[in-house]
Design an enzyme around this catalytic site. Structure first.
Site, PDB file in Angstrom:
ATOM      1  N   LYS A 259       0.465   1.025  -6.972  1.00  0.00           N
ATOM      2  CA  LYS A 259       0.681   2.421  -7.119  1.00  0.00           C
ATOM      3  C   LYS A 259       2.152   2.388  -7.505  1.00  0.00           C
ATOM      4  O   LYS A 259       3.167   1.919  -6.680  1.00  0.00           O
ATOM      5  CB  LYS A 259       0.433   3.502  -5.819  1.00  0.00           C
ATOM      6  CG  LYS A 259       1.115   4.728  -6.079  1.00  0.00           C
ATOM      7  CD  LYS A 259       1.022   5.594  -4.825  1.00  0.00           C
ATOM      8  CE  LYS A 259       1.834   6.862  -5.123  1.00  0.00           C
ATOM      9  NZ  LYS A 259       1.481   7.820  -4.079  1.00  0.00           N
ATOM     10  N   LYS A 271       6.549  19.377  -3.611  1.00  0.00           N
ATOM     11  CA  LYS A 271       6.987  19.106  -2.105  1.00  0.00           C
ATOM     12  C   LYS A 271       8.140  19.723  -1.642  1.00  0.00           C
ATOM     13  O   LYS A 271       9.149  20.271  -2.335  1.00  0.00           O
ATOM     14  CB  LYS A 271       7.388  17.621  -2.006  1.00  0.00           C
ATOM     15  CG  LYS A 271       6.403  16.610  -2.035  1.00  0.00           C
ATOM     16  CD  LYS A 271       6.706  15.231  -2.131  1.00  0.00           C
ATOM     17  CE  LYS A 271       5.619  14.109  -2.196  1.00  0.00           C
ATOM     18  NZ  LYS A 271       4.749  14.071  -1.272  1.00  0.00           N
ATOM     19  N   ASP A 341       0.017  16.843  -5.862  1.00  0.00           N
ATOM     20  CA  ASP A 341       0.673  15.935  -4.952  1.00  0.00           C
ATOM     21  C   ASP A 341      -0.286  14.700  -4.603  1.00  0.00           C
ATOM     22  O   ASP A 341       0.306  13.734  -3.983  1.00  0.00           O
ATOM     23  CB  ASP A 341       1.218  16.625  -3.716  1.00  0.00           C
ATOM     24  CG  ASP A 341       2.377  15.854  -3.059  1.00  0.00           C
ATOM     25  OD1 ASP A 341       2.960  14.810  -3.772  1.00  0.00           O
ATOM     26  OD2 ASP A 341       2.872  16.097  -2.071  1.00  0.00           O
ATOM     27  N   ARG A 345      -3.663   8.416  -5.941  1.00  0.00           N
ATOM     28  CA  ARG A 345      -5.003   7.941  -6.037  1.00  0.00           C
ATOM     29  C   ARG A 345      -5.643   8.160  -7.354  1.00  0.00           C
ATOM     30  O   ARG A 345      -6.603   7.310  -7.836  1.00  0.00           O
ATOM     31  CB  ARG A 345      -5.928   8.755  -5.093  1.00  0.00           C
ATOM     32  CG  ARG A 345      -5.977  10.166  -5.389  1.00  0.00           C
ATOM     33  CD  ARG A 345      -6.385  11.010  -4.211  1.00  0.00           C
ATOM     34  NE  ARG A 345      -5.484  10.949  -3.310  1.00  0.00           N
ATOM     35  CZ  ARG A 345      -5.760  11.712  -2.083  1.00  0.00           C
ATOM     36  NH1 ARG A 345      -6.751  12.181  -1.546  1.00  0.00           N
ATOM     37  NH2 ARG A 345      -4.756  11.630  -1.056  1.00  0.00           N
TER      38      ARG A 345
HETATM   39  N1  BES Z   1       3.488   9.727  -2.123  1.00  0.00           N
HETATM   40  C1  BES Z   1       2.941  10.616  -1.026  1.00  0.00           C
HETATM   41  C2  BES Z   1       2.613   9.966   0.196  1.00  0.00           C
HETATM   42  C3  BES Z   1       3.818   9.718   1.155  1.00  0.00           C
HETATM   43  C4  BES Z   1       4.186  10.251   2.098  1.00  0.00           C
HETATM   44  C5  BES Z   1       4.461   8.309   0.834  1.00  0.00           C
HETATM   45  C6  BES Z   1       5.446  10.153   2.833  1.00  0.00           C
HETATM   46  C7  BES Z   1       5.529   7.959   1.703  1.00  0.00           C
HETATM   47  C8  BES Z   1       5.908   8.996   2.686  1.00  0.00           C
HETATM   48  C9  BES Z   1       1.601  10.823  -1.630  1.00  0.00           C
HETATM   49  O1  BES Z   1       1.550  10.975  -3.051  1.00  0.00           O
HETATM   50  C10 BES Z   1       1.199  12.347  -1.424  1.00  0.00           C
HETATM   51  O2  BES Z   1       2.238  13.283  -1.725  1.00  0.00           O
HETATM   52  N2  BES Z   1       0.149  12.261  -0.521  1.00  0.00           N
HETATM   53  C11 BES Z   1      -0.211  13.669   0.138  1.00  0.00           C
HETATM   54  C12 BES Z   1      -1.563  13.895  -0.123  1.00  0.00           C
HETATM   55  C13 BES Z   1      -2.042  15.396   0.462  1.00  0.00           C
HETATM   56  C14 BES Z   1      -1.604  16.270  -0.997  1.00  0.00           C
HETATM   57  C15 BES Z   1      -3.637  15.300  -0.042  1.00  0.00           C
HETATM   58  C16 BES Z   1       0.402  13.786   1.420  1.00  0.00           C
HETATM   59  O3  BES Z   1       0.269  12.701   2.204  1.00  0.00           O
HETATM   60  O4  BES Z   1       0.491  14.801   1.904  1.00  0.00           O
HETATM   61 ZN    ZN Z   2       2.983   9.916  -4.090  1.00  0.00          ZN
HETATM   62 MN    MN Z   3       2.385  12.807  -3.696  1.00  0.00          MN
END
Ligand code: BES
Ligand code: ZN
Ligand code: MN
Length: 492
Positions: A259, A271, A341, A345
């Site tokens: 990724k 965010k 966000d 995936r």
């Molecule tokens: N890149 C983030 C995940 C992440 C969080 C990486 C903290 C490193 C540190 C990912 O794209 C994301 O935002 N995931 C969300 C998913 C949710 C919206 C289902 C998450 O983990 O909150």
């Molecule tokens: Zn991400």
């Molecule tokens: Mn994200």
């Protein structure tokens, strides 16, 4: 990239410059010629006063014991015969830390026959010193460290064996530093285009690098990946790196997929501001795949390996993807976007599909900073491991123990898979409040068919993990040593 000191191996010789570090296995006696550096017997006395026993990472630091030396350090190695890679690399890191301001460092390995440091172990110590030396200071114009170690000489009776092992470890360490550097770079300097350019540099090592742009991806119908980049003013890239090192260059390859979200604002599902700058590291999976390809090519691994990275930027914009949008992935399966966000995936869905269709690999392992939930589950100390294949999962776990890049397997199952069914499309891109790392993995699994596959969620380990003896960098390079070891253990 940050400069690291030159590292060389010579036969045992009494040093006369800079700092000297004497490695002492637990219970070993002070070698006579070291004792002689100060003929008044003060070195032996210092060890006695400090009650030095040679315990792992304990040290006695003697400033100017002799007018030719800046300092003499006696460093404990513990039970050297039982030391693993991690323990050895920590010794190397400690050497670099203690001698940080000395330009030239000579490391001496002694020990009687039973407690001898082998050439191989000495090379691992050198790798620890090299990895500790990585310092991301590209953008410091005022506070660059004034004096740094530029040269480390490892002196022993086993220099031939050490040098041989070093040929291999040097390139692996470079691979780790490549990954760290990519993760640490600011997002204005490292977009998808610049990242792809960095990957192209691997061609110097004999890696074939192919870069797909927006048009090519559009033609391949990668609309899940492309939808993520829709709000960005910068174009996306898909990079394929090929290393054909097996005796049979036509043999079925193994594949690694990363990724590479060069910055993740969350998109329209934006965010919160606090800590958002860390999302420059949301390409940690892609960085690890690139660093891994570097490591494998520089040690000329006898394996056929494909590395694929999906490079995009997730931005809010008038043209950005919306919650409620439905996109059709390259696989033909449709995805309802619930939260923009959950973008990683979407990128991997198309990258994994492309990988299996085009390269028919023996297995695929993807790495991704995929979910915050994996930090809730495992903190910074293990990457989350998900797999449809027990043997592959076990092999990764073993490599994790070998390298101290640890993984912990979490479950997959139909009860979790159900959570991403959508009423409007084949699936949705989030699974609700619970088991966030698992539902993300279930999503990926819908794009792998029966290919043996593993997913490593490195959100907690690729960046911001605790610093230690041989890693002081925010971007840790996690995954490079782990997967290099997996290849070495099982696929060459
Ligand atoms: N890149 C983030 C995940 C992440 C969080 C990486 C903290 C490193 C540190 C990912 O794209 C994301 O935002 N995931 C969300 C998913 C949710 C919206 C289902 C998450 O983990 O909150
Ligand atoms: Zn991400
Ligand atoms: Mn994200």
């Amino acid at each position: 990239m940050a400069k690291t000191p030159s590292i060389s191996f010579t036969n045992l010789a009494v040093p006369i410059k800079g700092a000297v570090v004497v490695l002492m296995p637990q219970g070993a006696k002070l070698p006579a010629d070291v004792d002689k550096i100060d003929d008044s017997g003060r070195i032996a006395r210092a060890l006695k006063v400090a009650q030095f026993t040679g315990k792992h990472l304990t040290s006695v630091n003697i400033i100017s014991p002799n007018e030719k030396l800046e300092r003499l350090i006696i460093l404990g190695c513990g039970d050297i015969a039982a030391a693993d890679e991690h323990a050895l690399m920590k010794i190397g890191g400690k050497i670099k830390a203690i001698c940080a301001k000395v330009q030239q460092v000579t490391v001496l390995a002694y020990g009687d026959d039973k407690k001898k440091i082998s050439g191989e172990n000495f090379a691992f110590i050198a790798m620890g010193a090299k990895l500790r030396s990585y310092d991301f200071d590209d953008y410091k114009t005022k506070t660059k460290k004034p004096s740094k170690t530029t040269k480390i000489i490892f002196a022993s009776k086993v220099s031939t064996a050490a040098r041989k092992k070093w040929k291999e470890l040097d390139g692996i360490a470079d691979g780790v530093n490549v990954a760290r550097d990519l993760v640490n770079q600011p997002p204005n300097k490292l977009g998808a285009v610049e990242f792809a350019r960095e990957a192209q540099k691997l061609s110097k090592l004999g890696v074939k690098v192919e870069v797909l742009g927006e048009k090519e991806m559009k033609a391949l119908k990668m609309d899940a990946l492309l939808g993520v980049n829709q709000g960005s003013v910068r174009p996306p890239r898909l990079v394929v790196m090929k290393w054909n090192g097996a005796v049979n260059t036509k043999a079925q390859p193994i594949a690694f997929v990363g990724k590479g979200v060069v910055f993740d604002t969350g998109g329209i599902s934006i965010k919160p501001a606090g800590g958002m700058e860390d999302m420059k590291g949301d390409m940690g999976g892609a960085a690890a795949v690139t660093g891994l390809m570097h490591a494998l090519a520089s040690r000329k691994a006898k394996a056929n390996v494909i590395g694929i990275i999906g490079l995009v930027e997730n931005m809010p914009d008038g043209n950005a993807q919306r919650p409620g949008d439905i996109v059709k992935s390259m696989s033909g399966q449709t995805i309802e976007i619930i939260n923009t966000d959950a973008e990683g995936r979407l990128v991997l869905a198309d990258a994994l599909w492309y990988c299996q269709k085009k390269y028919k690999p023996k297995f695929m392992i993807n790495l991704a900073t995929l979910t915050g939930a994996v930090l809730v589950a495992l903190g910074n100390h293990h990457a989350g491991l998900f797999s449809n294949n027990d043997e592959l999962a076990d092999n990764i776990s073993t490599a994790g123990i070998d390298t101290a890049e640890k993984v912990w397997r979490l479950p997959l199952g139909p009860e979790y898979d159900k959570l991403i069914d959508s009423k409007n499309a084949d699936m949705k891109n989030t699974g609700g409040r619970y088991a966030g790392s698992i539902t993300a993995a279930q999503f990926l699994q819908r794009f792998v068919n029966d290919v043996p596959w593993a997913h490593l969620d490195v959100a907690g380990t690729a960046m911001g993990s605790p610093k230690h003896e041989y890693n002081q960098s925010w971007g840790s390079g996690f995954g490079v040593r782990l997967l290099n070891q997996l290849v070495a253990n099982k696929y060459e």
